[in-house]
Structure formats: C-alpha cells, structure tokens
Design a protein around this motif. Structure first.
Motif, PDB file in Angstrom:
ATOM      1  N   LYS A 108      20.635  32.719  22.733  1.00 32.16           N
ATOM      2  CA  LYS A 108      21.852  32.347  21.999  1.00 32.16           C
ATOM      3  C   LYS A 108      21.925  30.832  21.830  1.00 32.16           C
ATOM      4  N   GLU A 109      21.591  30.108  22.895  1.00 23.28           N
ATOM      5  CA  GLU A 109      21.649  28.646  22.854  1.00 23.28           C
ATOM      6  C   GLU A 109      20.624  28.094  21.874  1.00 23.28           C
ATOM      7  N   LEU A 110      19.404  28.619  21.931  1.00 28.90           N
ATOM      8  CA  LEU A 110      18.356  28.148  21.028  1.00 28.90           C
ATOM      9  C   LEU A 110      18.680  28.518  19.585  1.00 28.90           C
ATOM     10  N   ARG A 111      19.227  29.711  19.398  1.00 23.98           N
ATOM     11  CA  ARG A 111      19.597  30.144  18.047  1.00 23.98           C
ATOM     12  C   ARG A 111      20.704  29.270  17.469  1.00 23.98           C
ATOM     13  N   SER A 112      21.621  28.839  18.329  1.00 27.63           N
ATOM     14  CA  SER A 112      22.729  28.005  17.857  1.00 27.63           C
ATOM     15  C   SER A 112      22.234  26.658  17.337  1.00 27.63           C
ATOM     16  N   TYR A 113      21.100  26.185  17.864  1.00 33.89           N
ATOM     17  CA  TYR A 113      20.518  24.943  17.362  1.00 33.89           C
ATOM     18  C   TYR A 113      19.922  25.145  15.971  1.00 33.89           C
ATOM     19  N   PHE A 114      19.294  26.314  15.745  1.00 31.80           N
ATOM     20  CA  PHE A 114      18.556  26.510  14.503  1.00 31.80           C
ATOM     21  C   PHE A 114      19.406  27.086  13.366  1.00 31.80           C
ATOM     22  N   VAL A 115      20.550  27.679  13.671  1.00 32.18           N
ATOM     23  CA  VAL A 115      21.403  28.176  12.591  1.00 32.18           C
ATOM     24  C   VAL A 115      22.181  27.031  11.941  1.00 32.18           C
ATOM     25  N   SER A 116      22.160  25.883  12.560  1.00 27.61           N
ATOM     26  CA  SER A 116      22.765  24.680  12.004  1.00 27.61           C
ATOM     27  C   SER A 116      21.650  23.641  11.820  1.00 27.61           C
ATOM     28  N   PRO A 117      21.950  22.532  11.176  1.00 26.13           N
ATOM     29  CA  PRO A 117      20.898  21.510  10.980  1.00 26.13           C
ATOM     30  C   PRO A 117      20.499  20.766  12.248  1.00 26.13           C
ATOM     31  N   ILE A 118      21.159  21.067  13.377  1.00 27.06           N
ATOM     32  CA  ILE A 118      20.952  20.276  14.593  1.00 27.06           C
ATOM     33  C   ILE A 118      19.484  20.229  15.001  1.00 27.06           C
ATOM     34  N   ALA A 119      18.851  21.403  15.131  1.00 29.08           N
ATOM     35  CA  ALA A 119      17.460  21.447  15.596  1.00 29.08           C
ATOM     36  C   ALA A 119      16.547  20.692  14.648  1.00 29.08           C
ATOM     37  N   TYR A 120      16.740  20.876  13.350  1.00 25.03           N
ATOM     38  CA  TYR A 120      15.874  20.250  12.368  1.00 25.03           C
ATOM     39  C   TYR A 120      16.050  18.727  12.359  1.00 25.03           C
ATOM     40  N   VAL A 121      17.288  18.296  12.558  1.00 20.27           N
ATOM     41  CA  VAL A 121      17.545  16.851  12.624  1.00 20.27           C
ATOM     42  C   VAL A 121      16.876  16.244  13.846  1.00 20.27           C
ATOM     43  N   PHE A 122      17.031  16.900  14.994  1.00 18.46           N
ATOM     44  CA  PHE A 122      16.440  16.375  16.220  1.00 18.46           C
ATOM     45  C   PHE A 122      14.920  16.377  16.159  1.00 18.46           C
ATOM     46  N   ILE A 123      14.341  17.486  15.693  1.00 13.47           N
ATOM     47  CA  ILE A 123      12.880  17.568  15.598  1.00 13.47           C
ATOM     48  C   ILE A 123      12.361  16.528  14.611  1.00 13.47           C
ATOM     49  N   GLY A 124      13.038  16.397  13.474  1.00 16.23           N
ATOM     50  CA  GLY A 124      12.612  15.424  12.468  1.00 16.23           C
ATOM     51  C   GLY A 124      12.746  13.995  12.953  1.00 16.23           C
ATOM     52  N   PHE A 125      13.872  13.674  13.589  1.00  8.57           N
ATOM     53  CA  PHE A 125      14.096  12.313  14.093  1.00  8.57           C
ATOM     54  C   PHE A 125      13.097  11.965  15.189  1.00  8.57           C
ATOM     55  N   PHE A 126      12.891  12.913  16.114  1.00 16.10           N
ATOM     56  CA  PHE A 126      11.941  12.704  17.208  1.00 16.10           C
ATOM     57  C   PHE A 126      10.531  12.508  16.663  1.00 16.10           C
ATOM     58  N   SER A 127      10.145  13.346  15.696  1.00 18.54           N
ATOM     59  CA  SER A 127       8.802  13.260  15.118  1.00 18.54           C
ATOM     60  C   SER A 127       8.615  11.964  14.342  1.00 18.54           C
ATOM     61  N   PHE A 128       9.661  11.535  13.641  1.00 23.80           N
ATOM     62  CA  PHE A 128       9.575  10.290  12.872  1.00 23.80           C
ATOM     63  C   PHE A 128       9.339   9.093  13.787  1.00 23.80           C
ATOM     64  N   LEU A 129      10.121   9.001  14.874  1.00 23.50           N
ATOM     65  CA  LEU A 129       9.947   7.878  15.800  1.00 23.50           C
ATOM     66  C   LEU A 129       8.585   7.942  16.484  1.00 23.50           C
ATOM     67  N   PHE A 130       8.175   9.153  16.880  1.00 24.61           N
ATOM     68  CA  PHE A 130       6.860   9.307  17.502  1.00 24.61           C
ATOM     69  C   PHE A 130       5.767   8.888  16.537  1.00 24.61           C
ATOM     70  N   GLY A 131       5.885   9.312  15.272  1.00 24.73           N
ATOM     71  CA  GLY A 131       4.889   8.953  14.266  1.00 24.73           C
ATOM     72  C   GLY A 131       4.810   7.453  14.045  1.00 24.73           C
ATOM     73  N   TYR A 132       5.970   6.795  14.080  1.00 26.03           N
ATOM     74  CA  TYR A 132       5.974   5.338  13.906  1.00 26.03           C
ATOM     75  C   TYR A 132       5.217   4.662  15.047  1.00 26.03           C
ATOM     76  N   PHE A 133       5.516   5.052  16.277  1.00 22.80           N
ATOM     77  CA  PHE A 133       4.842   4.435  17.421  1.00 22.80           C
ATOM     78  C   PHE A 133       3.355   4.803  17.456  1.00 22.80           C
ATOM     79  N   PHE A 134       3.032   6.012  17.022  1.00 29.46           N
ATOM     80  CA  PHE A 134       1.625   6.410  16.954  1.00 29.46           C
ATOM     81  C   PHE A 134       0.876   5.525  15.957  1.00 29.46           C
ATOM     82  N   TYR A 135       1.474   5.317  14.809  1.00 22.67           N
ATOM     83  CA  TYR A 135       0.854   4.495  13.775  1.00 22.67           C
ATOM     84  C   TYR A 135       0.701   3.048  14.246  1.00 22.67           C
TER      85      TYR A 135
END
Length: 257
Positions: free
Chosen positions: A10-37
């Motif tokens: 239920k908790e995991l589903r609540s993240y993905f039925v809203s933009p929350i999970a996608y925002v967090f995954i995208g933001f985290f990946s963007f910062l990681f990608g910047y530092f990787f580069y």
C-alpha cells in the motif's frame, strides 16, 4: 507477515499512483548523473595529462578516482532526498485522518511501522537500482573492480535504511510534513558532522565516541571495498533503534487517541 507486506505494498503503491515516486527517482537520477559525468570528466582529464607526460598517475584506478568520489556524492544526495521521501509517512496519515483507522484496526504498531519502512526502503532501492545503468557503462568501456562497487552500494543501502528509520520517527511525531522533513534533515545533518567536533589527531574517548556516532564515518570503509562487521552492526543497530523509537511514538499516539 501478511499484514506487513500488505502495508508495504500500500505504501509503495501510494508513491506510484501520484507523481511522488517519479519525481524522486528522476531528481535522484539527475543529480547522480551530474556527479557521474563530472567524475568521468575528471578521470578523462588526468588520463590525458598522464598520456601527454604532464604528470599524474600512469595507471588510472577507476574505483579510486571515479567510484569513491561518486559514492560519497551519492550519500550527500541521499541526505537531501530521503528526508523529503519519509516526511509524509505518518504526517499525511494524521492530516487525512487515516491514522485513527490504522490504530483502531487489528494491525499492531510494529506491523504498521515495518510495513511503512519496507515500502519506503523498496522505493529507495529502486532509486539506487536506476543509478546502476551508468555504472554498467564503466564495465563496457573500462575495467573497474566489481567488489568495491558492490560493497559501496551495500553501504549506501544501509545508510539509506538508517535515514529512513529516522524519517519515520520524526514523521510519527508531527502532522506537518515540512516540520517532519526539516526535522529529519537536521538530525541527520547533526549525525553527519558530529565527528567534526572532536580533534581528529586526538585518541581521547570523546573523539572515539563522536567518531563512532558519525553516520558518515562508517560508510568510508564500504566505499573502499571493505565490509567490516562493526559498520554492519552500527547501521543495523541504528535502524532497529530508530524503528523501536518509532514504535514507542506510535504507541503513545494510540493511547492519546
């Protein structure tokens, strides 16, 4: 166990039925990608300098010059992102009035807490898994050592679990999500820099205690490829203690409600 998994789903589903999970995954990946580069550019630069005889190491160790700084920067990203991830865990339940339904059900406090912890940790694990995509490129174009990378990710995962346990504790104490997020960040930041207070050249008991309490100092060996049982014990104890305090906090809510 069924109740725990149901709450986690239920908790995991609540993240993905809203933009929350996608925002967090995208933001985290963007910062990681910047530092990787940025780390990759640094390695390329010193490789070119060595090739042209301008100094620098003759052999570039990818783990030493790229992965260790990258893992350190990733822990900083976690310090910024995970308090925002956990701030709604209980605060939103209290604000929406669903907390009373949970507390009045046959589900125990421990099952609620473990379910929320597993759900948040599952989302964090997905965030870490996405960062493995650019890491995989290193094995295509370079020859990094696998063991230090795996131990480094293990350290990040354990540190993230510790962050989440603190976030759940603070979120269980307030209805305000911003207060929960800022409170979690403040406590984690204190545990991050606590070893800076002592004198690193001193071997006093106070310095040793401050160094042991530092949540960052225990990660250093993981980034080097060393898995020490004392660091494993620290993070696991930290998580268990955080969840124990959360249990007491939720239990007091039950008695007040």
């Amino acid at each position: 166990m069924g109740n725990i998994l149901a709450i986690a789903q239920k908790e995991l589903r609540s993240y993905f039925v809203s933009p929350i999970a996608y925002v967090f995954i995208g933001f985290f990946s963007f910062l990681f990608g910047y530092f990787f580069y940025a780390s990759l550019l640094f390695v390329v630069r010193i490789s070119m300098q060595a090739g042209m005889g301008m100094g620098g190491p003759q052999t570039i160790n990818i783990n030493e010059y790229l992965m260790r700084p990258l893992l350190g920067n990733t822990s900083v990203i976690m310090l910024l992102v995970l308090p925002m991830l956990t701030m709604r865990a209980y605060s939103e339940e209290k604000r929406s009035g669903t907390m009373e339904l949970l507390l009045s059900s046959a589900i125990t406090d421990l099952q609620i807490i473990l379910g929320k912890f597993i759900g948040a940790t599952a989302l964090f694990t997905i965030m870490l898994a996405v960062t493995l995509i650019p890491i995989g490129m290193l094995f295509i174009y370079g020859e990094p050592e696998l063991a230090p990378i795996l131990s480094g990710y293990l350290g990040l995962w354990l540190m993230g679990g510790s962050f989440i346990s603190v976030g759940l504790l603070i979120s269980s104490m307030t209805k305000n999500q911003m207060v929960a997020g800022m409170g979690t960040f403040g406590i984690l930041l204190l545990l991050w820099v606590i070893s800076w207070i002592g004198d690193p050249s001193s071997s006093s008991i106070t310095t040793q205690i401050l160094g042991y309490l530092s949540i960052l100092d225990h990660f250093d060996d993981f980034s080097k490829g060393v898995i020490d049982t004392k660091h494993l014990a620290y993070y696991l104890s930290f998580i268990i203690f955080g969840l124990f305090l959360t249990t007491k906090s939720v239990d007091s809510e039950r008695w007040r409600g």
